[in-house]
Design a protein around this motif. Structure first.
Motif, PDB file in Angstrom:
ATOM      1  N   LYS A 238      47.100   6.086  33.158  1.00 19.71           N
ATOM      2  CA  LYS A 238      46.561   5.533  32.056  1.00 19.71           C
ATOM      3  C   LYS A 238      46.480   6.760  30.746  1.00 19.71           C
ATOM      4  O   LYS A 238      46.465   7.792  31.269  1.00 19.71           O
ATOM      5  CB  LYS A 238      44.882   5.390  32.371  1.00 19.71           C
ATOM      6  CG  LYS A 238      44.800   4.294  33.246  1.00 19.71           C
ATOM      7  CD  LYS A 238      43.136   3.962  33.543  1.00 19.71           C
ATOM      8  CE  LYS A 238      43.169   2.860  34.871  1.00 19.71           C
ATOM      9  NZ  LYS A 238      41.539   2.507  34.942  1.00 19.71           N
ATOM     10  N   PRO A 239      46.371   6.307  29.633  1.00 25.65           N
ATOM     11  CA  PRO A 239      46.797   7.211  28.434  1.00 25.65           C
ATOM     12  C   PRO A 239      45.478   8.285  28.823  1.00 25.65           C
ATOM     13  O   PRO A 239      44.155   8.264  29.139  1.00 25.65           O
ATOM     14  CB  PRO A 239      46.657   6.431  27.394  1.00 25.65           C
ATOM     15  CG  PRO A 239      46.931   5.038  27.658  1.00 25.65           C
ATOM     16  CD  PRO A 239      46.487   4.905  29.104  1.00 25.65           C
ATOM     17  N   VAL A 240      45.762   9.474  28.162  1.00 25.13           N
ATOM     18  CA  VAL A 240      44.635  10.608  28.086  1.00 25.13           C
ATOM     19  C   VAL A 240      43.546   9.993  27.347  1.00 25.13           C
ATOM     20  O   VAL A 240      42.216  10.295  27.445  1.00 25.13           O
ATOM     21  CB  VAL A 240      45.099  11.900  27.577  1.00 25.13           C
ATOM     22  CG1 VAL A 240      44.233  13.118  27.425  1.00 25.13           C
ATOM     23  CG2 VAL A 240      46.519  12.312  28.466  1.00 25.13           C
TER      24      VAL A 240
ATOM     25  N   LEU B  53      56.639   7.383  28.514  1.00 24.85           N
ATOM     26  CA  LEU B  53      55.565   8.598  28.762  1.00 24.85           C
ATOM     27  C   LEU B  53      55.975   9.768  27.654  1.00 24.85           C
ATOM     28  O   LEU B  53      57.166   9.969  27.621  1.00 24.85           O
ATOM     29  CB  LEU B  53      55.944   9.100  30.266  1.00 24.85           C
ATOM     30  CG  LEU B  53      55.490   8.383  31.433  1.00 24.85           C
ATOM     31  CD1 LEU B  53      56.236   9.020  32.725  1.00 24.85           C
ATOM     32  CD2 LEU B  53      54.003   8.296  31.469  1.00 24.85           C
ATOM     33  N   ARG B  54      55.019  10.371  27.400  1.00 18.06           N
ATOM     34  CA  ARG B  54      54.927  11.635  26.514  1.00 18.06           C
ATOM     35  C   ARG B  54      54.206  12.596  27.341  1.00 18.06           C
ATOM     36  O   ARG B  54      53.118  12.473  27.863  1.00 18.06           O
ATOM     37  CB  ARG B  54      54.142  11.431  25.345  1.00 18.06           C
ATOM     38  CG  ARG B  54      54.750  10.196  24.488  1.00 18.06           C
ATOM     39  CD  ARG B  54      53.830   9.729  23.153  1.00 18.06           C
ATOM     40  NE  ARG B  54      54.118   8.714  22.234  1.00 18.06           N
ATOM     41  CZ  ARG B  54      55.075   8.909  21.223  1.00 18.06           C
ATOM     42  NH1 ARG B  54      55.311  10.189  20.869  1.00 18.06           N
ATOM     43  NH2 ARG B  54      55.444   7.943  20.639  1.00 18.06           N
TER      44      ARG B  54
ATOM     45  N   ASP C   5      42.307   5.295  23.118  1.00 21.20           N
ATOM     46  CA  ASP C   5      42.384   4.966  21.566  1.00 21.20           C
ATOM     47  C   ASP C   5      43.511   5.391  20.958  1.00 21.20           C
ATOM     48  O   ASP C   5      44.023   5.197  19.781  1.00 21.20           O
ATOM     49  CB  ASP C   5      41.332   5.449  20.727  1.00 21.20           C
ATOM     50  CG  ASP C   5      40.122   4.750  21.367  1.00 21.20           C
ATOM     51  OD1 ASP C   5      40.297   3.708  21.598  1.00 21.20           O
ATOM     52  OD2 ASP C   5      38.917   5.397  21.309  1.00 21.20           O
ATOM     53  N   ASN C   6      44.234   6.575  21.456  1.00 21.28           N
ATOM     54  CA  ASN C   6      45.540   7.282  20.960  1.00 21.28           C
ATOM     55  C   ASN C   6      46.500   7.458  22.053  1.00 21.28           C
ATOM     56  O   ASN C   6      46.512   8.365  22.671  1.00 21.28           O
ATOM     57  CB  ASN C   6      45.217   8.438  20.351  1.00 21.28           C
ATOM     58  CG  ASN C   6      46.197   9.144  19.183  1.00 21.28           C
ATOM     59  OD1 ASN C   6      47.543   8.643  19.275  1.00 21.28           O
ATOM     60  ND2 ASN C   6      45.933  10.393  18.888  1.00 21.28           N
TER      61      ASN C   6
ATOM     62  N   PRO D  76      49.955  13.431  24.474  1.00 23.81           N
ATOM     63  CA  PRO D  76      50.876  13.534  25.496  1.00 23.81           C
ATOM     64  C   PRO D  76      50.180  14.051  26.928  1.00 23.81           C
ATOM     65  O   PRO D  76      49.119  14.531  26.753  1.00 23.81           O
ATOM     66  CB  PRO D  76      51.980  14.515  24.968  1.00 23.81           C
ATOM     67  CG  PRO D  76      51.192  15.356  24.033  1.00 23.81           C
ATOM     68  CD  PRO D  76      50.430  14.489  23.434  1.00 23.81           C
ATOM     69  N   PHE D  77      50.642  13.800  28.020  1.00 22.18           N
ATOM     70  CA  PHE D  77      49.965  14.115  29.224  1.00 22.18           C
ATOM     71  C   PHE D  77      50.639  15.731  29.197  1.00 22.18           C
ATOM     72  O   PHE D  77      51.338  16.215  28.670  1.00 22.18           O
ATOM     73  CB  PHE D  77      50.706  13.585  30.411  1.00 22.18           C
ATOM     74  CG  PHE D  77      50.356  12.173  30.627  1.00 22.18           C
ATOM     75  CD1 PHE D  77      48.756  11.732  30.782  1.00 22.18           C
ATOM     76  CD2 PHE D  77      51.015  11.092  30.193  1.00 22.18           C
ATOM     77  CE1 PHE D  77      48.502  10.267  31.068  1.00 22.18           C
ATOM     78  CE2 PHE D  77      50.591   9.706  30.383  1.00 22.18           C
ATOM     79  CZ  PHE D  77      49.450   9.395  30.860  1.00 22.18           C
TER      80      PHE D  77
END
Length: 701
Positions: free
Chosen positions: A152-154, A318-319, A157-158, A162-163
């Protein structure tokens, strides 16, 4: 004593790597084998310092890493150049014994999922034996960022945030990479029990590139081969791919071995945030047609050389920000900015690693000597583009016409391109009208030069057929080909590497043309009124002081002279042997897997047809032999019967006198003797009868 301790502290360390011949393991092993203890990746590539060092410094430098490991396939019998020992299909006990003798154990599970179970077993087995270690050991698991694919994104909302390495506890794997994350968790856990004896690391590698390519190999190969007008982008192509150059990944592993940081898990990616579309476009521009097309993801599954893992990796989004690498490791980046920023270097590595070096050949000679036939055979043998003057000019004219039509269809946006193409097309057609269908040399030279600078000719090379025809044409075409590159050096672009000059006597060439079918001669330069003039022009243009070959000799390219003396060798086998011996082995991919399969199918079909033909011929011969054998037997039987009949008749003829003699002289006496014997009844009838015949023999009387 202190002196000995200094040397002992720099003794070579033994490093175990699984699958040492595969892409990732091979390049990690190569970098480690070239390093010395305590070195960085930069130090491993410095080859000029050794001569400047003292003998003691040289000895310390050579104390490095000895690479041992397992191999997947032993069929080719080749040993890796960087290993000191290789093992194939060892049982677990023997494999553990070999690992216990090593200081560092590296297991790469980023390429083959069948290594995950063995890597997990190795980590457990070494952990269980750590009380018996003679010296501390380091275990490094090279995994993949695909264990983060479903995270799941960090910031919900954005999604652009990046991880980082510290987020590894919340990572979620791709469904096809669940075994990978299980192995990662196990290795991290085992490294926390007794770190002084057994420390472990997990390196989540980005998609690897460089040094011949792995997951991006399809795009590089498709671009290099030039078989596609547009290089495909699977899906929308907007997904961000975390990547790392394979040598940078090796540098990460080397730094872990040297520095032994406390953090057990780190992500190894470069600073790029390139999308799949960005990467494919720059590959196409640098190596291929320069164009791309978005195609459905499903089309990737029809590519034989692309695995499910490759497809999954190319679709990941992925970032990452590799903070730990930047802040804690002594990295000497090869491609920190990513593949798109370093594409020239990556393309050159691709060519050099895979031996994809262009072969540039020029075939010259008088008309009707067989230049085009031989050029076609060279192209087929080496898989090279065939550059013929007439075909290249027609191709240019067709390209301009298509460009004009396309620009007109697109409307005002392409009006300038349409006008430029139209002007160029009009110029070429005017030149041809004014010269009886021929172009001025200035336009011919430019068209040929553009063709030789095209991507296929730059990648594979070419066979230039029958051009240049004069010294001046050769000079104009190749004189300006030494161009300054971005670094101030000069690089050859289009000059041929091998020149083959075919020749034959005028009488031979005229006779060959006379023997051509009328359908091939009519309307061509081989006609009776045109060929002698064309041959005379060639001889005039290649006088001793003005021959086109003189230009190449000035460039120190020695032509190979081949004399054509017979028309019997229509396949030019002798000529091709000379050419292949001069040029050497092909420096390209050779046939594709589909072509190999097709060729194998043709060979099987040809073999089956040959066997069926041979079987039919055997059956025919056997049937013919059986018929002949039956006929011979019947004939022999008839002759035998005839002989028997003749013998019988002969015996009957020969028996007539004997019967007459017996009836006249023997039978009366014998009959009388038998009567006497019956009357007398002697004790020995035979003796009596014999005595009687003797006494009463008519011949004696």
């Amino acid at each position: 004593m202190a002196h000995e301790e200094a040397y002992g502290s720099n003794r070579s360390k033994r490093v175990f790597i699984n699958n040492v011949e595969t892409y990732t393991s091979k390049h990690i092993g190569t970098i480690l084998a070239a390093s010395f203890l305590g070195s960085s990746l930069d130090d491993a590539t410095e080859n000029d310092l050794e001569e400047e060092q003292s003998p003691r410094q040289q000895k310390v430098k050579h104390a490095g890493y000895q690479i041992v490991g397992t191999i997947r396939d032993k069929s080719d019998g080749k040993k890796c150049t960087y290993t000191v020992a290789e093992y194939h299909q060892l049982d677990r006990n023997e494999l553990l014994k070999q690992m216990l003798e090593c200081d560092v154990i590296i297991y790469n599970i980023s390429e083959y999922a069948d290594q995950i179970e063995e890597a997990s077993w190795a980590a457990r087995a070494l952990h269980d034996k750590m009380d018996k270690f003679f010296k501390p050991k380091t275990f490094i698991l090279v995994s993949t960022v695909m264990t983060w694919a479903m995270s799941k994104p960090v910031d919900p909302d954005n999604g652009a945030i990046p991880f980082t390495d510290v987020d590894y506890r919340t990572r979620k794997p791709h469904p096809n990479f669940k075994q990978h994350i299980t192995a990662e968790k196990l290795v991290v856990k085992l490294g926390k029990t007794q770190r002084s004896q057994f420390c472990t690391y997990v390196v989540a590698s980005g998609l690897q590139y460089g040094m011949g390519e792995q997951v991006f190999h399809f795009f590089f190969k498709a671009a290099w081969l030039g078989a596609m007008d547009k290089i495909p982008i699977f899906g929308e192509g907007t997904n961000v791919l975390p990547t790392i150059h394979i040598n940078d990944l090796a540098s990460v592993v080397l730094n872990l071995m040297v520095q032994k940081p406390k953090q057990n898990y780190l992500v190894a990616v470069d600073d790029s945030k390139n999308t799949l579309a960005d990467i494919v476009k720059v590959i196409s521009l640098s190596l291929g047609p320069g164009r791309t097309s978005v195609v459905p993801v499903e089309e990737a599954f029809f590519i034989p050389d692309m695995t499910q893992a490759d497809i999954d990796s190319l679709l990941v989004n992925l970032r990452f920000d590799a903070l730990f690498i930047k802040e804690n490791l002594d990295m000497r980046w090869v491609c920190e900015a990513g593949i798109t920023e370093h594409i020239s270097q990556v393309v050159e590595e691709y060519r050099q690693t895979r031996g994809l070096l262009p072969i540039r050949i020029c075939v010259l000679g008088p008309p009707a000597v067989g230049k085009s036939s031989i050029a076609q055979k060279i192209c087929a043998h080496y898989r090279l583009p065939h550059v013929r003057l007439r075909d290249t000019i027609n191709e240019k004219l067709t390209h301009l016409e298509n460009q004009i039509q396309l620009a007109n269809a697109e409307g005002d946006e392409s009006e300038e391109a349409s006008i430029g193409a139209q002007d160029q097309l009009d110029t070429l057609k005017d030149s041809m009208e004014q010269n009886g269908g021929r172009l001025d040399d200035q336009y011919v030279i430019q068209i040929i030069r553009d063709k030789l600078r095209s991507k296929p000719c730059q990648n594979q090379g070419y066979v230039l057929d029958g051009f240049p025809k004069t010294y001046d044409q050769a000079k104009e075409l190749f004189y300006a080909e030494e161009e300054e590159d971005n670094e101030g050096g000069s690089t050859k672009k289009i000059t041929p590497d091998a020149i083959f000059s075919l020749d034959a006597t005028d009488a031979f060439l005229k006779q060959r043309v006379l023997n051509l079918p009328e359908s091939e001669v009519e309307g061509t330069t081989y006609s009776q009124d045109r060929f002698p003039r064309r041959l005379a022009n060639y001889r005039d243009n290649n006088m001793e002081d003005e021959a086109v070959l003189n230009y190449f000799e000035e460039l120190e390219i020695q032509p190979e002279h081949i004399e054509i003396t017979s028309s019997d060798d229509m396949d030019y086998l002798v000529v091709m042997q000379t050419i292949v011996r001069r040029v050497g082995q092909a420096q390209n991919y050779g046939p594709t897997s589909q072509e190999v399969q097709e060729e194998e199918r043709r060979r099987v079909e040809a073999r089956l047809q040959r066997e069926a033909k041979e079987a039919a011929e055997r059956e025919r011969l056997e049937a013919e032999e059986a018929t002949q054998r039956e006929a011979r037997w019947e004939e022999w039987s008839q002759k035998l019967e005839e002989v028997r009949r003749e013998e019988k008749e002969l015996l009957e003829q020969q028996s007539v006198p004997l019967r007459g003699y017996l009836m006249q002289h023997v039978m009366p006496t014998l009959t009388q003797g038998l009567i006497e014997c019956c009357s007398t009844r002697p004790d020995d009838p035979v003796d009596f009868l014999a005595e009687y015949l003797f006494k009463n023999n008519p011949a004696v009387q």
